[in-house]
Design an enzyme around this catalytic site. Structure first.
Site, PDB file in Angstrom:
ATOM      1  N   HIS A 256       0.889  -1.163   0.000  1.00  0.00           N
ATOM      2  CA  HIS A 256       0.000   0.000   0.000  1.00  0.00           C
ATOM      3  C   HIS A 256       0.930   1.216   0.000  1.00  0.00           C
ATOM      4  O   HIS A 256       2.131   1.068  -0.282  1.00  0.00           O
ATOM      5  CB  HIS A 256      -0.895  -0.073   1.251  1.00  0.00           C
ATOM      6  CG  HIS A 256      -2.111   0.801   1.193  1.00  0.00           C
ATOM      7  ND1 HIS A 256      -2.037   2.164   1.324  1.00  0.00           N
ATOM      8  CD2 HIS A 256      -3.424   0.497   1.025  1.00  0.00           C
ATOM      9  CE1 HIS A 256      -3.270   2.675   1.241  1.00  0.00           C
ATOM     10  NE2 HIS A 256      -4.133   1.683   1.044  1.00  0.00           N
ATOM     11  N   TRP A 260       2.024   5.306   4.548  1.00  0.00           N
ATOM     12  CA  TRP A 260       1.032   4.865   5.534  1.00  0.00           C
ATOM     13  C   TRP A 260       1.326   3.468   6.066  1.00  0.00           C
ATOM     14  O   TRP A 260       1.113   3.168   7.220  1.00  0.00           O
ATOM     15  CB  TRP A 260      -0.377   4.832   4.902  1.00  0.00           C
ATOM     16  CG  TRP A 260      -0.886   6.167   4.456  1.00  0.00           C
ATOM     17  CD1 TRP A 260      -0.886   7.322   5.176  1.00  0.00           C
ATOM     18  CD2 TRP A 260      -1.498   6.464   3.195  1.00  0.00           C
ATOM     19  NE1 TRP A 260      -1.470   8.319   4.437  1.00  0.00           N
ATOM     20  CE2 TRP A 260      -1.856   7.833   3.223  1.00  0.00           C
ATOM     21  CE3 TRP A 260      -1.788   5.717   2.055  1.00  0.00           C
ATOM     22  CZ2 TRP A 260      -2.481   8.457   2.145  1.00  0.00           C
ATOM     23  CZ3 TRP A 260      -2.410   6.334   0.990  1.00  0.00           C
ATOM     24  CH2 TRP A 260      -2.753   7.701   1.030  1.00  0.00           C
ATOM     25  N   TYR A 261       1.735   2.578   5.168  1.00  0.00           N
ATOM     26  CA  TYR A 261       1.897   1.163   5.545  1.00  0.00           C
ATOM     27  C   TYR A 261       3.300   0.652   5.218  1.00  0.00           C
ATOM     28  O   TYR A 261       3.473  -0.495   4.831  1.00  0.00           O
ATOM     29  CB  TYR A 261       0.833   0.303   4.837  1.00  0.00           C
ATOM     30  CG  TYR A 261      -0.554   0.617   5.362  1.00  0.00           C
ATOM     31  CD1 TYR A 261      -1.017   0.053   6.550  1.00  0.00           C
ATOM     32  CD2 TYR A 261      -1.387   1.508   4.678  1.00  0.00           C
ATOM     33  CE1 TYR A 261      -2.266   0.361   7.041  1.00  0.00           C
ATOM     34  CE2 TYR A 261      -2.648   1.828   5.173  1.00  0.00           C
ATOM     35  CZ  TYR A 261      -3.077   1.243   6.357  1.00  0.00           C
ATOM     36  OH  TYR A 261      -4.310   1.555   6.855  1.00  0.00           O
ATOM     37  N   TYR A 286       3.790   6.641  -3.145  1.00  0.00           N
ATOM     38  CA  TYR A 286       2.884   7.715  -3.544  1.00  0.00           C
ATOM     39  C   TYR A 286       3.717   8.982  -3.747  1.00  0.00           C
ATOM     40  O   TYR A 286       4.688   9.224  -3.024  1.00  0.00           O
ATOM     41  CB  TYR A 286       1.850   7.992  -2.441  1.00  0.00           C
ATOM     42  CG  TYR A 286       0.589   7.154  -2.486  1.00  0.00           C
ATOM     43  CD1 TYR A 286       0.623   5.793  -2.205  1.00  0.00           C
ATOM     44  CD2 TYR A 286      -0.649   7.735  -2.784  1.00  0.00           C
ATOM     45  CE1 TYR A 286      -0.544   5.037  -2.198  1.00  0.00           C
ATOM     46  CE2 TYR A 286      -1.823   6.977  -2.779  1.00  0.00           C
ATOM     47  CZ  TYR A 286      -1.764   5.634  -2.492  1.00  0.00           C
ATOM     48  OH  TYR A 286      -2.916   4.889  -2.487  1.00  0.00           O
ATOM     49  N   GLU A 360      -0.964   5.616 -12.121  1.00  0.00           N
ATOM     50  CA  GLU A 360      -2.284   5.725 -12.749  1.00  0.00           C
ATOM     51  C   GLU A 360      -2.605   7.158 -13.125  1.00  0.00           C
ATOM     52  O   GLU A 360      -3.241   7.892 -12.357  1.00  0.00           O
ATOM     53  CB  GLU A 360      -3.370   5.193 -11.787  1.00  0.00           C
ATOM     54  CG  GLU A 360      -3.290   3.700 -11.545  1.00  0.00           C
ATOM     55  CD  GLU A 360      -4.439   3.172 -10.681  1.00  0.00           C
ATOM     56  OE1 GLU A 360      -5.245   3.981 -10.167  1.00  0.00           O
ATOM     57  OE2 GLU A 360      -4.531   1.943 -10.539  1.00  0.00           O
ATOM     58  N   TYR A 422      -9.664  -3.845 -11.101  1.00  0.00           N
ATOM     59  CA  TYR A 422     -10.248  -4.252  -9.822  1.00  0.00           C
ATOM     60  C   TYR A 422     -11.418  -5.167 -10.155  1.00  0.00           C
ATOM     61  O   TYR A 422     -12.327  -4.782 -10.904  1.00  0.00           O
ATOM     62  CB  TYR A 422     -10.634  -3.011  -8.982  1.00  0.00           C
ATOM     63  CG  TYR A 422      -9.379  -2.470  -8.335  1.00  0.00           C
ATOM     64  CD1 TYR A 422      -9.018  -2.862  -7.061  1.00  0.00           C
ATOM     65  CD2 TYR A 422      -8.486  -1.680  -9.060  1.00  0.00           C
ATOM     66  CE1 TYR A 422      -7.814  -2.455  -6.491  1.00  0.00           C
ATOM     67  CE2 TYR A 422      -7.285  -1.266  -8.508  1.00  0.00           C
ATOM     68  CZ  TYR A 422      -6.957  -1.658  -7.215  1.00  0.00           C
ATOM     69  OH  TYR A 422      -5.753  -1.280  -6.669  1.00  0.00           O
ATOM     70  N   GLU A 448      -0.815  -3.709 -11.043  1.00  0.00           N
ATOM     71  CA  GLU A 448      -1.697  -3.530  -9.877  1.00  0.00           C
ATOM     72  C   GLU A 448      -3.077  -4.064 -10.215  1.00  0.00           C
ATOM     73  O   GLU A 448      -3.639  -3.729 -11.250  1.00  0.00           O
ATOM     74  CB  GLU A 448      -1.786  -2.043  -9.497  1.00  0.00           C
ATOM     75  CG  GLU A 448      -2.589  -1.807  -8.219  1.00  0.00           C
ATOM     76  CD  GLU A 448      -2.834  -0.320  -7.934  1.00  0.00           C
ATOM     77  OE1 GLU A 448      -1.845   0.429  -7.818  1.00  0.00           O
ATOM     78  OE2 GLU A 448      -4.011   0.067  -7.845  1.00  0.00           O
ATOM     79  N   ALA A 454     -12.978  -0.837  -7.457  1.00  0.00           N
ATOM     80  CA  ALA A 454     -11.880   0.079  -7.793  1.00  0.00           C
ATOM     81  C   ALA A 454     -11.514   1.035  -6.665  1.00  0.00           C
ATOM     82  O   ALA A 454     -10.456   1.655  -6.704  1.00  0.00           O
ATOM     83  CB  ALA A 454     -12.233   0.882  -9.040  1.00  0.00           C
ATOM     84  N   LYS A 487      -4.831  -2.670   6.398  1.00  0.00           N
ATOM     85  CA  LYS A 487      -5.913  -1.687   6.456  1.00  0.00           C
ATOM     86  C   LYS A 487      -7.256  -2.414   6.444  1.00  0.00           C
ATOM     87  O   LYS A 487      -7.400  -3.467   5.815  1.00  0.00           O
ATOM     88  CB  LYS A 487      -5.801  -0.744   5.253  1.00  0.00           C
ATOM     89  CG  LYS A 487      -6.841   0.377   5.268  1.00  0.00           C
ATOM     90  CD  LYS A 487      -6.526   1.448   4.240  1.00  0.00           C
ATOM     91  CE  LYS A 487      -7.620   2.520   4.230  1.00  0.00           C
ATOM     92  NZ  LYS A 487      -7.238   3.694   3.432  1.00  0.00           N
ATOM     93  N   GLU A 489      -9.841  -2.761   4.775  1.00  0.00           N
ATOM     94  CA  GLU A 489     -10.520  -2.678   3.481  1.00  0.00           C
ATOM     95  C   GLU A 489     -10.323  -4.021   2.786  1.00  0.00           C
ATOM     96  O   GLU A 489      -9.322  -4.708   3.025  1.00  0.00           O
ATOM     97  CB  GLU A 489      -9.989  -1.512   2.620  1.00  0.00           C
ATOM     98  CG  GLU A 489      -8.526  -1.610   2.228  1.00  0.00           C
ATOM     99  CD  GLU A 489      -8.037  -0.423   1.383  1.00  0.00           C
ATOM    100  OE1 GLU A 489      -8.805   0.538   1.176  1.00  0.00           O
ATOM    101  OE2 GLU A 489      -6.883  -0.466   0.934  1.00  0.00           O
TER     102      GLU A 489
END
Ligand code: DCB
Length: 522
Positions: A256, A260-261, A286, A360, A422, A448, A454, A487, A489
């Site tokens: 991720h 963050w991760y 990112y 992306e 996705y 990915e 998505a 996370k 999700e």
């Protein structure tokens, strides 16, 4: 006593259900033996393990519980709550509910869980799990089975189907021995063959019968192995190949966002992923969202640490400039050139590193006006330092517009184009875009994808994901799954709270993680 010890060993061993496969050779697995490859594949992808003393015991008879648990993991079937406290009860219950076998064949009360599974029952479970609806030809196949009459009637269609699919071949005498047990080596071989067969041909349950365009190239077997095996990658036609020119398929996990991760981009997490059979790792750095553009020094250090840890595990590693909220790569082309120039120099001697220059593009970014000119600049920057590296190029609409790239590709060698999907959002339409692009000669890399919608949540959509992965396997297309993090999700592979720094068990993996980890081998 013997039975007790055996049961105890199974409990000890399997209660842990290590995801990490034994990568080292087992001392009791004969090099060059008929079962060596199957054992290596199955153990390498964490579907079963050796014993605490390091042996594999290929000749040992497999129990019903072991066989069902391994098949379930291979098929992506998650355990469900069960009455019995046996280590495999959850898998057996799930398999029973899925209709892989009937109540009387392995009673859920558990008294036969640790008994040898008869070969005819093993084949039925395997066919139900991995090749449902496989055709069977009574006349042609029964003639191959010398002891056909020994088969119980309820199994003959599965055994015939398995012979027809090449999953079972019979022993040296041409006997199937339906009531005998199955050795661990035999079980590995059967499950591997059925899995491969499923990846190549089996229609996914509920799949629309509308035929998709057949693969333009010949189907490519997953070529496993890491950098020490395949060396410098090169793109030949549309196919990713190793240094020796043989097709290579890379499969693994994407992190991720590192900001963050980043804890899951550490050595042990990467080792766990490699141990489960992956040969690819993607480092998602990112640029926006508090990433590289806000804290270049810290993000660069984190990215380097992750790449180095992946190199240590013999993995191929994608360094991903993860543009997302900053949808037009041209907006920060100067920063991108500086970053990739630095990295391509740093890793110029490392065949491991693959550069993904724009995750992306979205918003108003156009292929002709922004992305292609950006790619041309970045290819030039990277090539000047690392002439052989594979470079991955994104496209508009979150890297879905490969048709635009196919019509107007970037000039150069060893370039591939990313297609992101996705499974809960994207389906046959994007798949046919891949076939058209391949048909036009565009090399495609799925750097990915997720089992979710998505937005990273919803579902999970495992049937749709299986359909996608089978499609990719048939075409020899490499992939990285979003994402290796905890996370809350559905696309996350790890359950919330999973520690990054120790080996993981099946219980640490989410339904998505269990499915994806079971598919590294094909
Ligand atoms: C991509 C991004 C990736 C994003 C996943 C799932 O975005 F490359 O960064 O990950 O797909 O959406 C998600 C994380 C969330 C996080 C969010 C923002 O899973 O935890 O909060 O990023 O950082 C896509 C892909 C496709 C499409 C849209 C997006 N699409 N998108 O087809 O519409 O807008 O993020």
């Amino acid at each position: 006593m013997r039975k007790l010890t055996r049961t105890l060993a199974a409990v000890l061993l399997c209660a842990l259900l290590p995801v990490q496969g034994a990568l080292a050779a087992f001392p009791d697995v004969e090099p060059g033996s008929w079962y060596e490859e199957a054992v290596a594949q199955m153990a390498g992808s964490g579907l079963l393990t050796g014993y605490p003393d390091g042996t594999f015991q290929p000749g040992r008879t497999i129990s019903a519980a072991e066989f069902v648990a391994i098949t379930a993991r291979r098929a992506g079937l998650s355990p469900v709550p069960a009455q019995s406290s046996h280590w495999a009860a959850g898998y057996l219950q799930a398999a029973l509910q899925a209709g892989w076998y009937d109540w009387d064949e392995i009673p859920p009360t558990g008294e036969t869980f640790d008994r040898p599974i008869p070969r005819q029952l093993a084949v039925k479970i395997l066919m139900r799990a991995l090749l449902p609806g496989a055709p069977w030809d009574y006349t042609a196949e029964s003639a191959k089975i010398r002891d056909f009459s020994a088969l119980d009637g309820r199994y003959y269609q599965f055994v015939l189907g398995a012979y027809g699919a090449g999953v079972v071949t019979g022993d040296a005498n041409g006997d199937f021995r339906p009531k005998d047990g199955l050795s661990r080596a035999e079980a590995c071989t059967l499950i591997l063959r059925a899995g491969r067969r499923a990846a190549g041909t089996a229609p996914a349950p509920g799949a629309s019968p509308a035929p998709e365009t057949p693969p333009p190239a010949q189907a490519v077997q997953a070529a496993r192995g890491g950098v020490s095996q395949h060396g410098w990658l090169k793109v030949q036609g549309t196919q990713l190949c190793g240094e020796d020119g043989a097709p290579v398929v890379l499969r693994g996990m994407s992190t991720h966002g590192l900001q963050w991760y980043g804890q899951f981009a550490c050595g042990q997490s990467i080792r766990n992923t490699a141990g489960a059979g992956a040969n690819l790792f993607r480092v998602a750095m990112y640029t926006g969202e508090g990433g590289y553009l806000s804290q270049p020094g810290a993000m660069r250090r984190q990215a380097i640490a992750a790449v180095d840890a992946a190199i240590e595990q013999d993995l191929y590693v994608i360094l991903d400039w993860h543009i997302l909220s900053d949808g037009n790569p041209m907006d920060h082309v100067t920063e991108a050139e500086a970053f990739f120039g630095d990295m391509a120099e740093r890793y110029q001697d490392r065949p491991n590193v693959i550069y993904e220059i724009c995750n992306e593009p979205n918003g108003g970014a156009s292929w002709a006006g922004d992305i292609k000119p950006y790619a041309q600049r970045l290819v030039k920057t990277i090539r000047a330092r690392s002439p052989r590296a594979v470079i991955l190029i994104g496209s508009s609409t979150w890297s879905q517009d490969i048709h635009l790239a196919a019509a107007d590709p970037v000039e150069g060698e060893n370039l591939m184009y990313t297609l992101h999907f996705y499974a809960g959002t994207h389906g046959a339409e994007l798949r046919s875009r891949i076939d058209s692009a391949l048909g036009q000669g565009l090399p495609v890399f799925v750097s990915e994808w997720g089992t979710s919608r998505a937005d990273g949540s919803g579902g999970v959509f495992l049937e749709e994901s299986a359909l996608w992965l089978d499609f990719l396997a048939e075409r020899g297309i490499s992939w990285a799954n979003w994402s290796l993090c905890d996370k809350d999700e559905t696309s996350a592979a790890l359950r919330p709270g999973t520690p990054p720094g120790r080996p993981w068990t099946q219980a640490d993996l989410t339904p998505s993680g269990q499915f994806v980890f079971s598919r590294f081998a094909g």
